[in-house]
Design a protein around this motif. Sequence first.
Motif, short mmCIF file in Angstrom:
data_model
loop_
_atom_site.label_atom_id
_atom_site.label_comp_id
_atom_site.label_asym_id
_atom_site.label_seq_id
_atom_site.Cartn_x
_atom_site.Cartn_y
_atom_site.Cartn_z
N ASP A 52 16.78 -49.36 10.44
CA ASP A 52 17.89 -49.23 9.47
C ASP A 52 19.10 -50.05 9.91
OD1 ASP A 52 16.35 -47.55 7.94
OD2 ASP A 52 17.35 -45.71 8.60
N SER A 56 20.59 -53.19 7.90
CA SER A 56 21.96 -53.07 7.38
C SER A 56 22.78 -54.32 7.66
CB SER A 56 22.64 -51.84 7.97
OG SER A 56 22.98 -52.05 9.33
N GLU A 59 22.88 -56.72 4.82
CA GLU A 59 23.69 -56.31 3.68
C GLU A 59 25.19 -56.34 3.98
OE1 GLU A 59 22.20 -55.60 0.74
OE2 GLU A 59 20.35 -56.17 1.77
N SER A 60 25.56 -56.72 5.19
CA SER A 60 26.95 -56.67 5.61
C SER A 60 27.63 -58.02 5.44
CB SER A 60 27.04 -56.24 7.07
OG SER A 60 26.48 -54.96 7.23
#
Length: 144
Positions: A52, A56, A59-60
């Motif tokens: 995860d 992530s 997506e940052s």
Amino acid sequence: MGTRGPVPKRTEERRRRNLEEGLPVVQAAAGPPLDLPDLPEPDRHWHEIATDWYLSLRESGQAAFYEPSDWAMARYAAELMSRALQTDRPPNGQLVAALNSVMASLLTTEGDRRRARMELERKPTGPQLATVSPLAPYRDLAGS
């Protein structure tokens, strides 16, 4: 890396904007970058938390500044994180500190980004205030 000490306030939270403190703040768009390179998928043996965390990063907003070596470091950190989470032994303080250092160098938290003088543009959340309409057209209609 950025400064030490307390986390600086966001630009819009500062009272005095006429006093510049060193380098200018870099504004970056929040959310996934448009030109993300082809990245290796997470290892299927990684712990769910490590997977995860690695996903992530894609997506940052700070990922727009990552170079291939940064992505390699992120994979390395995810591998270490996964191994630490999958063991039956209690967490090793030195390993946790090393992982936190790697994650800080990748600017994964807002505090790390502010210390490095980078801010991600926040997307508005919650109810927005209504815009105020000019009253002149209504006065003309009323004949005042």
